[in-house]
Write a protein that holds these residues in place. Structure first.
Motif, PDB file in Angstrom:
ATOM      1  N   UNK A  12     -55.957  -8.028  63.491  1.00 51.37           N
ATOM      2  CA  UNK A  12     -57.112  -6.880  62.808  1.00 51.37           C
ATOM      3  C   UNK A  12     -56.831  -6.106  62.026  1.00 51.37           C
ATOM      4  N   UNK A  14     -57.045  -2.929  60.859  1.00 53.58           N
ATOM      5  CA  UNK A  14     -58.073  -1.196  61.695  1.00 53.58           C
ATOM      6  C   UNK A  14     -58.673  -1.088  60.477  1.00 53.58           C
ATOM      7  N   UNK A  15     -59.524   0.246  60.861  1.00 59.13           N
ATOM      8  CA  UNK A  15     -60.416   0.999  60.187  1.00 59.13           C
ATOM      9  C   UNK A  15     -59.563   2.135  59.552  1.00 59.13           C
ATOM     10  N   UNK A  16     -59.097   2.736  58.514  1.00 62.01           N
ATOM     11  CA  UNK A  16     -58.044   3.600  58.901  1.00 62.01           C
ATOM     12  C   UNK A  16     -58.467   5.175  58.435  1.00 62.01           C
ATOM     13  N   UNK A  17     -57.981   6.204  58.826  1.00 61.61           N
ATOM     14  CA  UNK A  17     -58.487   7.494  58.827  1.00 61.61           C
ATOM     15  C   UNK A  17     -58.939   7.437  57.249  1.00 61.61           C
ATOM     16  N   UNK A  20     -62.674   5.996  56.823  1.00 62.71           N
ATOM     17  CA  UNK A  20     -63.294   6.992  57.795  1.00 62.71           C
ATOM     18  C   UNK A  20     -63.101   7.848  57.108  1.00 62.71           C
ATOM     19  N   UNK A 123     -69.988  -5.842  57.180  1.00 63.33           N
ATOM     20  CA  UNK A 123     -69.153  -4.761  57.419  1.00 63.33           C
ATOM     21  C   UNK A 123     -69.276  -4.225  56.594  1.00 63.33           C
TER      22      UNK A 123
END
Lengths: 312, 367
Positions: A12, A14-17, A20, A123
């Protein structure tokens, strides 16, 4: 220190930093303009929110905020300035509503609305603004950042948490365009429902110009072009006469009390609206009016609905 | 409504009005429609829970380095081992900060440390202005303390995070409103009272009870007749106002009342008056409840993290792990307040220093 036991599935994404941080800087970049276009709306008994979407002062809000066309509403800008608007079209089925700020002289701070409905997919990041609990100058507008959870025919669901007073406020995409108008909350924290731009654009495309949208809700039948209200003396009074309308040409003025239509006594707004709607374009109606104690008769030839009128 | 008195009438008309007109549809229509929508649109793609803003896919990157920072979050437990609220370790020698109004007394409480050990607590300083309580975990040293940083650079939209619940699950949110002072109007029970004296001339009849209010939590009911608050007998609703409004949210008062001929007594923990009045019928439901004290703070940061009242007293972090404040009140569905570092840290440092080295009695020179 041991890692917290959260299984991270490598499959899956991931949302990386970085993502964000990009969301953060984009929201911070868009916030000043979004905030300037946000308004608080104070109707008779309630307080809610809305958003200005054109320099001419067109306002999007929720139908359950303004209730019906032709209503006078108090609008509070983010700096606390109070101004007035009038509700235009109201779509009770989808909770979409339009209003117009009355002061046409100034270019109003505004944001654009998104015309690409397909972009608002589950999303996608988004942010919400509003005045939860009512206007509070010290607190200012309240910002929330979240994601779109679902898109339905007329709605978006997001995890930007809303509450009372947010109704009518805007949901934005990461381009700073309005993609939703706050409408309902369900029990769960992630169940926040916004009217999507679909109901707005559907009616917009049919009518095109803002003059036309002004008279949404007047409906089929003959067109007179007056907005009414009930006075404290329970009389039916002309609240406003729409520009370019047959009523204006016939000399009907705001503040006239409507006594009779074709000899029938007029006592409330529903009765009057129904009586006008029952006539066709080209029909002549006799209005008995009173102004400053003097009664007078006005003869008005009803026209087509303003769709045609706007192209005259 | 004539003849009935809320505990406070200031601004009530407007609150009552927006409850009905605007909150009504938002909350009630929503609840009504939820079942319909499920049937009508079964096949719409819905974002899975783990991919939402506070889902574990979204937070995975933070969870890689956050456990270290979260070591400064501990929990206070009662004598039965039940978690009461969070606390922040502010000094390696066991000094912890908590939300004072959540802990009227520390006597039977202990702190559960990250390694599973428990330690008793020594109360050092209780500050009602900021609603903070400083205590020391007895006989504990070498703890990892919060790394407090400044908050002046924080702007709307800045990501923040905190731990939630016993297992310190990470939650993110943003700075969502202006930093400000939050005024308060004192405490309330959450009862509407009969303005007329009761028939036998004794006590004050309760007409209705506010949803999720202190009175409801203590088991008071409509038609109960309040006869005394604390040591004082009461016969008029005005006197009940006066007594309660002088108290602080979080304080406990004993209410004695008549119910079906019997005299009963309940201990009621008072809540902030503003909130009780605005939330009279449960409109501001917060998915997990709200704090007893939600106002009267000298300086707060407002954020939208999904926290619960028991998380208050815990630290508020930036994504780099530095601490920008202490969560101090869960207010409603969209609002949590935190005290920013500058509001308390210099003062708390002094309390700790005084506790370590109490100032010696000064010798006074008399000439």
């Amino acid at each position: 220190m041991a890692m917290v036991g959260i299984a991270v599935n490598a499959e899956v994404p991931k949302t990386d930093l970085n993502t964000l941080l990009q969301v953060q800087s984009q929201v911070q970049k868009l916030f000043p303009q979004a905030k300037a276009a946000l308004v608080a709306i104070q109707t008779g008994g309630g307080t809610a929110s809305g958003v200005i979407i054109s320099p001419s002062g067109l306002l999007l809000t929720a139908a359950h905020v303004v209730d019906k066309p032709g209503r006078e509403i108090r609008v509070v800008l983010q700096d606390g300035t109070v101004t007035m608007a009038k509700s235009l079209g109201v779509d009770q089925a989808t909770d979409a509503a339009l209003a117009q700020l009355k002061d046409l002289a100034k270019p109003w701070p505004s944001v654009n609305l998104s015309r690409d409905l397909g972009k608002a997919q589950p999303g996608e990041w988004c942010f919400a603004l509003g005045h939860p609990g009512g206007f509070d100058k010290a607190r200012g507008p309240v910002l929330r950042v979240g994601k779109i959870v679902k898109q339905t025919a007329n709605n978006l669901h997001s995890d930007c948490v809303l509450m009372g007073g947010d109704s009518g406020g805007p949901l934005f995409n990461m381009d700073g365009e309005v993609i939703g108008i706050h409408s309902q909350i369900w029990e769960e924290r992630d169940q926040n429902v916004h009217v999507s731009m679909a109901p707005f654009l559907r009616s917009w495309d049919a009518m095109q110009a803002s003059q036309v949208i002004r008279v949404w809700g007047i409906g089929a039948g003959g067109y007179l072009g007056v907005a009414t209200r009930m006075t404290d003396q329970v009389e039916l009074e002309v609240a406003d006469v729409i520009e370019g309308s047959p009523a204006l040409r016939a000399g009907v003025l705001a503040g006239d009390v409507i006594l009779e239509l074709n000899g029938d006594a007029m006592t409330d707004q529903h009765q009057f609206t129904a009586a006008v709607k029952a006539k066709a374009a080209g029909d002549v109606v006799n209005l008995k009016l009173r102004r400053a104690g003097k009664e007078r008769q006005v003869v008005v030839t009803l026209t087509q609905k303003p769709k045609e009128e706007s192209t005259e | 409504m004539m003849g009935h008195s809320f505990e406070l009438s200031i601004g009530l008309a407007s609150h009552a009005a927006w409850r009905v007109t605007v909150l009504g549809p938002l909350a009630w229509l929503g609840l009504l429609l939820s079942a319909l929508a499920v049937h009508a649109q079964p096949s719409r793609p819905t974002l899975p829970l783990e991919d939402r803003t506070n889902g574990h896919h979204t937070l995975a990157v933070l969870n890689e380095f956050f456990p270290a920072a979260l070591a400064c979050v501990v929990h206070i437990e009662d004598s039965q081992g039940k978690t009461v609220c969070a606390a922040t370790i502010v000094d390696g020698d066991g000094y912890v900060l908590m939300k004072a109004s959540e802990l009227p007394e520390l006597k039977h409480m202990h702190v559960k440390l990250v390694n599973g050990r428990a330690a008793g607590l020594r109360e050092i300083r209780r500050d009602s202005r900021m609603d903070l309580l400083l205590a020391q975990a007895i006989g504990v040293t070498g703890l990892k303390a919060a790394n407090f940083g400044g908050t002046r650079s924080l702007a709307h939209g800045q990501w923040l995070c905190s731990g939630s619940g016993k297992n310190r699950a990470l939650r993110i949110g943003i700075v969502s409103a202006n930093r400000r002072r939050v005024p308060g109007l004192g405490a309330a029970l959450g009862v509407r009272m009969d303005e007329k004296q009761s028939k036998n001339g004794k006590g004050v009849r309760i007409v209705s009870i506010a949803t999720d209010s202190p009175a409801e939590a203590a088991g008071l009911m409509a038609e109960d007749v309040i006869v005394a608050i604390g040591d004082e007998r009461v016969e008029q609703f005005k006197r009940v106002h006066e007594i309660v409004s002088k108290r602080q949210p979080g304080e406990v008062v004993e209410v004695r009342y008549l119910r079906e001929g019997k005299t009963l007594a309940s201990r009621v923990r008072l809540a902030s008056r503003t909130k009780v009045l605005q939330n009279w019928e449960g409109e501001d439901f917060a998915n997990g409840g709200i704090s007893l004290r939600t106002d009267n703070f000298p300086d707060v940061l407002q954020h939208d993290l999904p926290l619960v009242p028991a998380d208050m007293g815990g630290p508020l972090f930036m994504l780099d792990g530095s601490v920008v404040g202490i969560n101090i009140a869960r207010v409603d569905r969209v609002t949590t307040f935190a005290l920013p570092t500058e509001a308390f840290w210099a003062e708390v440092r002094q309390w700790i220093d005084f506790d370590r080295q109490p100032p010696k009695a000064q010798s006074v020179n008399v000439d």
